[in-house]
Design an enzyme around this catalytic site. Structure first.
Site, mmCIF file in Angstrom:
data_model
loop_
_atom_site.group_PDB
_atom_site.id
_atom_site.type_symbol
_atom_site.label_atom_id
_atom_site.label_comp_id
_atom_site.label_asym_id
_atom_site.label_seq_id
_atom_site.Cartn_x
_atom_site.Cartn_y
_atom_site.Cartn_z
ATOM 1 N N GLU A 195 10.420 10.000 9.201
ATOM 2 C CA GLU A 195 11.578 9.094 9.194
ATOM 3 C C GLU A 195 12.100 8.906 7.769
ATOM 4 O OE1 GLU A 195 11.359 4.938 8.941
ATOM 5 O OE2 GLU A 195 9.270 4.857 9.572
ATOM 6 N N LYS A 242 3.170 -2.851 12.126
ATOM 7 C CA LYS A 242 3.071 -3.526 10.826
ATOM 8 C C LYS A 242 2.459 -4.921 11.005
ATOM 9 C CE LYS A 242 7.300 -2.290 9.491
ATOM 10 N NZ LYS A 242 7.574 -0.923 9.948
HETATM 11 N N1 PSU Z 1 6.838 1.977 8.314
HETATM 12 C C1 PSU Z 1 6.677 1.678 7.007
HETATM 13 N N2 PSU Z 1 7.756 1.123 6.353
HETATM 14 C C2 PSU Z 1 8.966 0.917 6.984
HETATM 15 C C3 PSU Z 1 9.120 1.239 8.357
HETATM 16 C C4 PSU Z 1 8.023 1.764 8.960
HETATM 17 O O1 PSU Z 1 5.588 1.868 6.430
HETATM 18 O O2 PSU Z 1 9.919 0.445 6.352
HETATM 19 C C5 PSU Z 1 10.458 1.009 9.076
HETATM 20 C C6 PSU Z 1 10.568 1.963 10.268
HETATM 21 O O3 PSU Z 1 11.759 2.685 10.121
HETATM 22 C C7 PSU Z 1 10.628 1.070 11.489
HETATM 23 C C8 PSU Z 1 11.336 -0.129 10.926
HETATM 24 O O4 PSU Z 1 11.291 1.665 12.564
HETATM 25 O O5 PSU Z 1 10.665 -0.285 9.661
HETATM 26 C C9 PSU Z 1 11.229 -1.326 11.834
HETATM 27 O O6 PSU Z 1 12.325 -2.160 11.600
HETATM 28 P P1 PSU Z 1 12.677 -3.341 12.639
HETATM 29 O O7 PSU Z 1 11.479 -4.248 12.587
HETATM 30 O O8 PSU Z 1 13.928 -3.968 12.076
HETATM 31 O O9 PSU Z 1 12.899 -2.703 13.971
#
Ligand code: PSU
Ligand code: MN
Length: 306
Positions: free
Chosen positions: A24, A158
């Site tokens: 990604e 996360k």
């Molecule tokens: N994993 C990481 N750092 C990130 C992300 C994932 O170590 O920044 C990103 C990914 O792109 C994931 C997004 O899809 O954070 C999630 O964002 P949200 O909670 O707004 O859906």
């Protein structure tokens, strides 16, 4: 019309039937500061090559869906904090407007499927945020896992999230959550959490077989592989949790909402840990890239043998 462009490396790999791993780009533009983000992205690509697969970093640049970025494009993107953060809702719109944006887990899965890539490595997926019973903040990543047939290797959800609620939603959506080599669900910066993982597998070949069976059964959706960060690189839960709490408190006071929440929290935790969270984040992404490459190679072997 969809304008999709494979890097020469990805095009050659696919023509030769070699293993490819999607990566990604939101983690580059919104997840880490420059220049560590660029170093991380290059390092992860190299690891995938060393493990016998080819990396395909996915992003939208000037209205083109890139599957694999040439190094100059990667460098450009790493210095564009103004790039949009694209998910399922806004990816087509960005493409139609000739825009530029980095792909989240959800959008990268869509790109991988379009390009015929089965395996994708990231850091941590988005999930159900703490307080979601009030904010309704649930990442589109979960819905995507339910719909799009890509195996996603992450270090769990996360740890800024509500892990039990994230597990419940994944169960409702029918997404297999597979801890790699341990019973406990990993928690991003920490190798273990208090929650047992719903499933456990111990080899890349086992994960590849499960992926292939889902395809054969025409069950939509992907798999989430939760790969624990190596112990030497982890931040134990009792150390990171108070910091997460503090960052969450600040987000609330400052009314941070929607797409801004995750980048804000990651940045604050980076500052509050004086960079340690970033070192761990890089270590876990590298670890996930290695496993994803093994799974992609195993999947290729399975396809050749049948
Ligand atoms: N994993 C990481 N750092 C990130 C992300 C994932 O170590 O920044 C990103 C990914 O792109 C994931 C997004 O899809 O954070 C999630 O964002 P949200 O909670 O707004 O859906
Ligand atoms: Mn959200």
């Amino acid at each position: 019309m969809l304008n999709m462009l494979r890097s020469s490396e990805v095009a050659a790999a696919q023509a030769a039937g070699r293993a490819v791993v999607a990566l990604e780009s939101t983690i580059i533009t919104h997840g880490m500061p420059y220049p560590q983000n660029l170093e991380m992205a290059r390092g992860v690509e190299q690891l995938i090559r060393e493990a016998g697969a080819v990396p395909a970093t996915i992003a939208v640049i000037d209205g083109v869906l890139h599957i694999g970025l040439e190094d100059s494009k990667l460098e450009e993107l790493a210095q564009r904090p103004d790039a949009a953060k694209l998910s399922r809702a806004d990816m087509a719109l960005c493409l139609s407007q000739g825009g530029t944006g980095a792909t989240t887990v959800a959008a990268t899965m869509i790109g991988a499927r379009l390009a015929g890539i089965d395996v994708f490595a990231t850091g941590g997926i988005g999930g159900v945020h703490r307080g979601a019973e009030h904010s309704f903040d649930v990442s589109a990543d979960l819905q995507e896992l339910a719909q799009t047939p890509v195996t996603v290797v992450a270090a769990g959800a996360k740890a800024i999230l509500d892990i039990p609620k994230t597990l419940e939603v994944l169960e409702t959506l029918g997404v297999p959550v597979i801890a790699y080599g341990q019973d406990s669900l990993p928690a991003f910066w920490s190798c273990k959490s208090a929650h047992p993982a719903p499933q456990r597998l111990d080899t890349a070949a086992d994960i590849a077989r499960a992926h292939k069976l889902r395809t054969e059964m025409k069950v939509p959706g992907g798999q989430l592989v939760a790969n624990p960060v190596p112990q030497a690189d982890q931040i134990p839960q009792d150390e990171i949790e108070p910091i997460v709490q503090r960052a969450l408190q600040e987000a609330e006071t400052q009314n941070i909402a929607a797409k801004a929440v995750t980048p804000f929290l990651l940045q604050r935790i980076f500052e509050l840990t004086e960079g340690r969270s970033l070192a761990t984040n890089i270590a876990l992404v590298r670890n996930n890239a290695r496993l994803a490459a093994e799974i992609a190679v195993a999947l290729g072997d399975l396809e050749k043998s049948t």
